[in-house]
Design a protein around this motif. Sequence first.
Motif, PDB file in Angstrom:
ATOM      1  N   VAL A 119     -15.879  -5.894   7.338  1.00 40.89           N
ATOM      2  CA  VAL A 119     -16.379  -7.203   7.774  1.00 40.89           C
ATOM      3  C   VAL A 119     -15.427  -8.291   7.289  1.00 40.89           C
ATOM      4  O   VAL A 119     -15.059  -9.190   8.050  1.00 40.89           O
ATOM      5  N   CYS A 120     -15.009  -8.205   6.035  1.00 38.13           N
ATOM      6  CA  CYS A 120     -14.076  -9.186   5.482  1.00 38.13           C
ATOM      7  C   CYS A 120     -12.795  -9.223   6.318  1.00 38.13           C
ATOM      8  O   CYS A 120     -12.348 -10.292   6.733  1.00 38.13           O
ATOM      9  N   MET A 121     -12.211  -8.070   6.560  1.00 33.17           N
ATOM     10  CA  MET A 121     -10.938  -8.013   7.291  1.00 33.17           C
ATOM     11  C   MET A 121     -11.072  -8.423   8.752  1.00 33.17           C
ATOM     12  O   MET A 121     -10.293  -9.234   9.237  1.00 33.17           O
ATOM     13  N   ARG A 122     -12.053  -7.857   9.447  1.00 32.41           N
ATOM     14  CA  ARG A 122     -12.139  -8.058  10.901  1.00 32.41           C
ATOM     15  C   ARG A 122     -12.813  -9.364  11.314  1.00 32.41           C
ATOM     16  O   ARG A 122     -12.537  -9.891  12.388  1.00 32.41           O
ATOM     17  N   PRO A 159      -8.636 -12.744  11.462  1.00 30.68           N
ATOM     18  CA  PRO A 159      -8.755 -13.839  12.442  1.00 30.68           C
ATOM     19  C   PRO A 159      -8.385 -15.216  11.867  1.00 30.68           C
ATOM     20  O   PRO A 159      -7.795 -16.032  12.575  1.00 30.68           O
ATOM     21  N   THR A 160      -8.726 -15.466  10.605  1.00 26.21           N
ATOM     22  CA  THR A 160      -8.416 -16.764  10.009  1.00 26.21           C
ATOM     23  C   THR A 160      -6.917 -16.917   9.797  1.00 26.21           C
ATOM     24  O   THR A 160      -6.346 -17.978  10.089  1.00 26.21           O
ATOM     25  N   PHE A 167      -5.502 -17.569  13.181  1.00 28.29           N
ATOM     26  CA  PHE A 167      -5.844 -18.907  13.670  1.00 28.29           C
ATOM     27  C   PHE A 167      -4.900 -19.965  13.094  1.00 28.29           C
ATOM     28  O   PHE A 167      -4.359 -20.793  13.834  1.00 28.29           O
ATOM     29  N   PHE A 168      -4.710 -19.958  11.773  1.00 28.53           N
ATOM     30  CA  PHE A 168      -3.856 -20.986  11.170  1.00 28.53           C
ATOM     31  C   PHE A 168      -2.402 -20.836  11.601  1.00 28.53           C
ATOM     32  O   PHE A 168      -1.725 -21.829  11.832  1.00 28.53           O
ATOM     33  N   SER A 169      -1.937 -19.617  11.742  1.00 27.95           N
ATOM     34  CA  SER A 169      -0.559 -19.404  12.170  1.00 27.95           C
ATOM     35  C   SER A 169      -0.348 -19.846  13.617  1.00 27.95           C
ATOM     36  O   SER A 169       0.599 -20.578  13.914  1.00 27.95           O
ATOM     37  N   GLU A 170      -1.249 -19.428  14.502  1.00 31.63           N
ATOM     38  CA  GLU A 170      -1.068 -19.711  15.926  1.00 31.63           C
ATOM     39  C   GLU A 170      -1.461 -21.125  16.322  1.00 31.63           C
ATOM     40  O   GLU A 170      -0.830 -21.720  17.192  1.00 31.63           O
ATOM     41  N   PRO A 188       1.570 -20.529   8.176  1.00 30.80           N
ATOM     42  CA  PRO A 188       1.058 -19.228   7.759  1.00 30.80           C
ATOM     43  C   PRO A 188       0.014 -19.369   6.655  1.00 30.80           C
ATOM     44  O   PRO A 188       0.014 -20.347   5.902  1.00 30.80           O
ATOM     45  N   LEU A 189      -0.869 -18.397   6.588  1.00 31.84           N
ATOM     46  CA  LEU A 189      -1.923 -18.361   5.571  1.00 31.84           C
ATOM     47  C   LEU A 189      -2.093 -16.922   5.126  1.00 31.84           C
ATOM     48  O   LEU A 189      -2.237 -16.033   5.956  1.00 31.84           O
TER      49      LEU A 189
END
Length: 119
Positions: free
Chosen positions: A54-57, A62-63, A66-69, A74-75
Amino acid sequence: SKHSPVILAWFTHVLLGFLVGRTTMTQRAPGNSRPGGVLVERCSVLESSNCKGVCMRMCKIPTEKFFSENWGTPLHMSPNFETYQCQLSFGNVPPDPATDPTLPQGCLKQCPRAPIGEC
């Protein structure tokens, strides 16, 4: 911009608490004195799910994406599955999940899905 990690960390600190719990501003990573980090002191998502999957997926991957794209910064998120803390390091490129040292191998022993191996 070189200031993006600091600005994004500040907004994350101010706006993310309702979702994950209390946060504090930190340096980007241990040994890196540059600002741009946020520590989630006890992630409510990780604590309530007790599940690495759950943490990873649902959060980490996704987070980071999101910040990279969407923000061009990068995060790297470093969850601690024992303390339920999570260090967000803006401006740091995350490693591939398969080689990320912050992610334990296999299911967490307290994961409700561990008996069926679906972590």
